[in-house]
Scaffold this motif. Sequence first.
Motif, short mmCIF file in Angstrom:
data_model
loop_
_atom_site.label_atom_id
_atom_site.label_comp_id
_atom_site.label_asym_id
_atom_site.label_seq_id
_atom_site.Cartn_x
_atom_site.Cartn_y
_atom_site.Cartn_z
N ARG A 153 0.81 -1.23 0.00
CA ARG A 153 0.00 0.00 0.00
C ARG A 153 0.83 1.27 0.00
N HIS A 154 2.04 1.22 0.61
CA HIS A 154 2.81 2.46 0.75
C HIS A 154 4.32 2.13 0.70
N VAL A 155 5.04 2.86 -0.12
CA VAL A 155 6.50 2.72 -0.18
C VAL A 155 7.14 4.05 0.22
N VAL A 156 8.10 3.98 1.14
CA VAL A 156 8.89 5.15 1.50
C VAL A 156 10.28 4.94 0.89
N LEU A 157 10.63 5.81 -0.06
CA LEU A 157 11.90 5.67 -0.80
C LEU A 157 12.97 6.54 -0.17
N LEU A 158 14.12 5.94 0.12
CA LEU A 158 15.28 6.73 0.55
C LEU A 158 15.97 7.26 -0.70
N SER A 159 15.73 8.54 -1.00
CA SER A 159 16.37 9.17 -2.15
C SER A 159 17.44 10.13 -1.64
N SER A 160 17.59 11.26 -2.27
CA SER A 160 18.68 12.17 -1.92
C SER A 160 18.26 13.61 -2.23
N ALA A 161 18.82 14.54 -1.46
CA ALA A 161 18.57 15.96 -1.73
C ALA A 161 19.17 16.38 -3.07
N ALA A 162 20.03 15.52 -3.64
CA ALA A 162 20.65 15.86 -4.93
C ALA A 162 19.59 16.12 -6.00
N THR A 163 18.44 15.44 -5.89
CA THR A 163 17.41 15.62 -6.93
C THR A 163 16.68 16.96 -6.77
N LEU A 164 16.90 17.64 -5.65
CA LEU A 164 16.24 18.93 -5.42
C LEU A 164 17.12 20.11 -5.86
N GLU A 165 18.37 19.81 -6.23
CA GLU A 165 19.30 20.86 -6.67
C GLU A 165 18.82 21.44 -8.00
N PRO A 166 19.20 22.70 -8.31
CA PRO A 166 18.88 23.22 -9.65
C PRO A 166 19.46 22.28 -10.71
N GLU A 167 18.75 22.15 -11.82
CA GLU A 167 19.13 21.14 -12.81
C GLU A 167 20.60 21.23 -13.22
N ALA A 201 23.07 21.97 -11.59
CA ALA A 201 24.01 21.48 -10.57
C ALA A 201 23.87 19.97 -10.34
N GLN A 202 22.94 19.34 -11.08
CA GLN A 202 22.68 17.92 -10.82
C GLN A 202 23.68 17.04 -11.58
N GLY A 203 24.21 16.05 -10.90
CA GLY A 203 25.16 15.13 -11.52
C GLY A 203 24.61 13.73 -11.50
N ARG A 204 25.54 12.78 -11.47
CA ARG A 204 25.19 11.35 -11.56
C ARG A 204 24.34 10.89 -10.36
N ILE A 205 24.63 11.43 -9.17
CA ILE A 205 23.89 11.01 -7.97
C ILE A 205 22.41 11.38 -8.14
N ALA A 206 22.19 12.62 -8.62
CA ALA A 206 20.81 13.07 -8.83
C ALA A 206 20.12 12.20 -9.86
N ALA A 207 20.83 11.88 -10.95
CA ALA A 207 20.20 11.12 -12.04
C ALA A 207 19.70 9.76 -11.55
N LEU A 208 20.52 9.07 -10.77
CA LEU A 208 20.09 7.72 -10.38
C LEU A 208 18.95 7.78 -9.36
N HIS A 209 18.99 8.78 -8.49
CA HIS A 209 17.88 8.90 -7.52
C HIS A 209 16.60 9.39 -8.21
N HIS A 210 16.77 10.25 -9.20
CA HIS A 210 15.62 10.78 -9.93
C HIS A 210 14.86 9.64 -10.61
N VAL A 247 30.01 15.16 -5.53
CA VAL A 247 30.04 15.45 -4.09
C VAL A 247 30.93 16.67 -3.83
N LEU A 248 32.09 16.70 -4.48
CA LEU A 248 33.02 17.82 -4.25
C LEU A 248 32.43 19.13 -4.76
N ASP A 249 31.73 19.07 -5.89
CA ASP A 249 31.09 20.28 -6.42
C ASP A 249 30.09 20.82 -5.39
N ALA A 250 29.33 19.89 -4.78
CA ALA A 250 28.33 20.31 -3.78
C ALA A 250 29.03 20.92 -2.56
#
Length: 278
Positions: free
Chosen positions: A88-102, A104-113, A237-240
């Motif tokens: 009925r309900h899934v809670v996904l552990l994603s990342s704040a990387a997907t909330l960054e301006p586009e 600034a998004q890298g590989r981490i954001a892409a896989l979580h997105h 990570v270093l860019d962030a």
Amino acid sequence: MTILVTGARGHVGRAVLEALVAAGQDVRASSRDATTLDVPDGVAKVSADLEDASTLDAALEGVSGVFLYTRPQGVDGVVKAAEAAGVRHVVLLSSAATLEPEAAQGRIAALHHAAEQAVTAASFASTVLNPGAFATNTLAWRADVAEGVVRTAYPDARIGAIHERDIADVAARILIDGSHDGESLPLTGPEPISFREQAEVLADVLGRPLRLEELTAEQAIERMLALGWPPEVPQSVLDAWKRTVSEPSPVTDVVREVTGAAPRTFRQWAEDHRADFA
Ligand SMILES: NC(=O)c1ccc[n+]([C@@H]2O[C@H](COP(=O)([O-])OP(=O)(O)OC[C@H]3O[C@@H](n4cnc5c(N)ncnc54)[C@H](OP(=O)(O)O)[C@@H]3O)[C@@H](O)[C@H]2O)c1
């Protein structure tokens, strides 16, 4: 009904498991190898590989809620298996990387997105957790701390380091209540804290001095790769980190809004993990 905690050996997964058990829930814990998984009394355990859909049916049987880790592959198989099992309900552990301006998004954001999209498009209710940097990242300092030193690039990067128990308490509350369907929750610790300040707090909690040694970005990347990080991740990570030297990463009050308790400080985290640096 049963709640499945995937990655129950992981820092966050283990804390979710403990929060649900403390709340009296019926919990099943999964790992790729459940035979070596240590769980509290009364918790069932099962082997399941999130990147291999053929292993998921037993884990999902009779399950109403799932705490789900993001993996680079396999999320569509997880979603299909969860729909078929009547989750009925899934809670996904994603990342704040997907909330960054586009930009600034890298590989981490892409896989979580990709995982966020698959889970939120499913027929079950879902909640995405978008935590910023974990306080547990500091565990990578252990070998250096044993030598009395902390080595890091961008020591004045200020991040909202979050305790794994705060992420877990949010996940457990939502899985128990079935609340926050369709929401993405940006989670942080209570305040931006620099690596230099984290080293000072750690030295204070451990009761021994820690000298700070600044690494170049190249040295930091080399060390991350030596720790087994996927090659495309360290630069993101270093860019962030670099960005947060001039502009500390923002903190949110979402942990308190969901759980009713203030997020734990980095000092609390260091006290909870004193033994890890022994
Ligand atoms: N570190 C950060 O600053 C940060 C910030 C934002 C978001 N995040 C997110 O948080 C995650 C890390 O969480 P954590 O610290 O709790 O991780 P962790 O302690 O490294 O644990 C990862 C868990 O994932 C499980 N796992 C790995 N591959 C799997 C697979 N194919 N199938 C099933 N389970 C698998 C492992 O279980 P077994 O080995 O027992 O199978 C392990 O329990 C990151 O990957 C990222 O998605 C991290």
